[in-house]
Design a protein around this motif. Sequence first.
Motif, PDB file in Angstrom:
ATOM      1  N   UNK A 328       0.848  -1.200   0.000  1.00 25.61           N
ATOM      2  CA  UNK A 328       0.000   0.000   0.000  1.00 25.61           C
ATOM      3  C   UNK A 328       0.878   1.242   0.000  1.00 25.61           C
ATOM      4  N   UNK A 329       1.021   1.900  -1.165  1.00 19.86           N
ATOM      5  CA  UNK A 329       1.829   3.114  -1.218  1.00 19.86           C
ATOM      6  C   UNK A 329       0.999   4.363  -0.913  1.00 19.86           C
ATOM      7  N   UNK A 330       1.658   5.342  -0.305  1.00 20.04           N
ATOM      8  CA  UNK A 330       1.079   6.669  -0.109  1.00 20.04           C
ATOM      9  C   UNK A 330       2.028   7.619  -0.845  1.00 20.04           C
ATOM     10  N   UNK A 331       1.626   8.005  -2.042  1.00 23.49           N
ATOM     11  CA  UNK A 331       2.519   8.709  -2.968  1.00 23.49           C
ATOM     12  C   UNK A 331       3.234   9.885  -2.298  1.00 23.49           C
ATOM     13  N   UNK A 332       4.536   9.933  -2.474  1.00 20.13           N
ATOM     14  CA  UNK A 332       5.336  11.020  -1.933  1.00 20.13           C
ATOM     15  C   UNK A 332       5.667  10.886  -0.464  1.00 20.13           C
ATOM     16  N   UNK A 333       5.131   9.840   0.183  1.00 19.15           N
ATOM     17  CA  UNK A 333       5.355   9.694   1.629  1.00 19.15           C
ATOM     18  C   UNK A 333       6.032   8.380   1.979  1.00 19.15           C
ATOM     19  N   UNK A 334       5.309   7.287   1.804  1.00 20.47           N
ATOM     20  CA  UNK A 334       5.880   6.014   2.207  1.00 20.47           C
ATOM     21  C   UNK A 334       5.000   4.847   1.828  1.00 20.47           C
ATOM     22  N   UNK A 335       5.363   3.665   2.320  1.00 12.01           N
ATOM     23  CA  UNK A 335       4.721   2.427   1.940  1.00 12.01           C
ATOM     24  C   UNK A 335       4.433   1.586   3.184  1.00 12.01           C
ATOM     25  N   UNK A 336       3.243   0.993   3.182  1.00 12.27           N
ATOM     26  CA  UNK A 336       2.849   0.081   4.251  1.00 12.27           C
ATOM     27  C   UNK A 336       2.716  -1.325   3.676  1.00 12.27           C
ATOM     28  N   UNK A 337       3.309  -2.295   4.347  1.00 15.09           N
ATOM     29  CA  UNK A 337       3.202  -3.687   3.900  1.00 15.09           C
ATOM     30  C   UNK A 337       2.683  -4.543   5.047  1.00 15.09           C
ATOM     31  N   UNK A 338       1.619  -5.276   4.785  1.00 20.60           N
ATOM     32  CA  UNK A 338       1.050  -6.178   5.776  1.00 20.60           C
ATOM     33  C   UNK A 338       1.978  -7.361   6.009  1.00 20.60           C
ATOM     34  N   UNK A 339       2.001  -7.848   7.233  1.00 13.06           N
ATOM     35  CA  UNK A 339       2.680  -9.115   7.522  1.00 13.06           C
ATOM     36  C   UNK A 339       1.745 -10.229   7.072  1.00 13.06           C
TER      37      UNK A 339
END
Length: 359
Positions: A328-339
């Motif tokens: 799950x990217x948040x453009x210009x900020x960062x990325x979240x990845x589920x375990x």
Amino acid sequence: MSEKYPKLRAELEGVPTYKPGKPAATGGPAAFKLSSNENPYPPLPGVMEQAIAAAGTFNRYPDMACTGLMNELSERFGVPLTHLATGTGSVGVAQQLLQATSGPGDEVIYAWRSFEAYPIITQISGATSVKVPLTDGEVHDLDAMADAITDRTRLIFVCNPNNPTGTVVRRAELERFLDRVPSDVLVVLDEAYREFIRDAEVPDGVEIYRDRPNVAVLRTFSKAYGLAGLRVGFAVAHEPVAAALRKTAVPFGVSQLAQDAAVASLRAEDELLGRVGSLVGERARVVDALRGQGWTVPETQANFVWLRLGEKTMDFAAACEAAGVVVRPFAGEGMRATIGETEANDIFLKTAEAFRKEL
């Protein structure tokens, strides 16, 4: 002649669209979905049987009072029935809280970045968002949030653990913050990922609420309990707030299938704790590996990890998808990845390692 359309509320103009996690491609390389913080395990023992039985009554309305589920929650958490309200996931209950507290001219405070539904449901209510930046450590800045309170503040969200960073606020700082909040301002402890917490200093919101009438706690069956597709969540709050939530609930919003599955899930808690324990173990492995690769990873107490990538965010997300996992990217900020599944986590780690070497 120009066409005329019905007048709609001006507050709806420019409402941001909620972006769900991108699904894994069918027939493409992306075989694993790590974009929505879902539980990778199938339903808990006994849940499928209850769901199948409930499916035979789809011609009837569900129990609008959610009697069986409410009784189970009351016993499980040791709270009066009058202090409970259910809804379509914790986000549905959050929207009900805004309907009950906030409208045009009012202000709603929350950290940013935090759960992306907050600005949407705040704007829909007609209230004004007051976004308080996270600290450099990706944690709620509770002192700044307290400083942001005005006589127009009606509600404050504290997402603990925070989505998407996974960071937490601990007991001492939370209680110090709550002591600064006026008694007529509702503080909502959004604890969608409560079951994944292993830090003993992070308080259980249900214990915090007992002595504080202006605190409400949100919980969900979507994450640890693995019922994301059934949409059932609940709030624990003192009677006036809980009663307002029941008034603002969509009639028959929680299906009988969801109610019965939630009860069965609560009764399978031993199995749940084992599954959550396995995910927490995988979380530690993923975090250690990422840090070993040179990434800065905030301490996470949720079922996901966060990387602040800035302008490289979308490139990283594309590399993950090409390798076979959707994040799950948040453009210009960062990325979240589920375990997720071990295989999915391995693909993610391998991609992160290769990407890091290219920076």
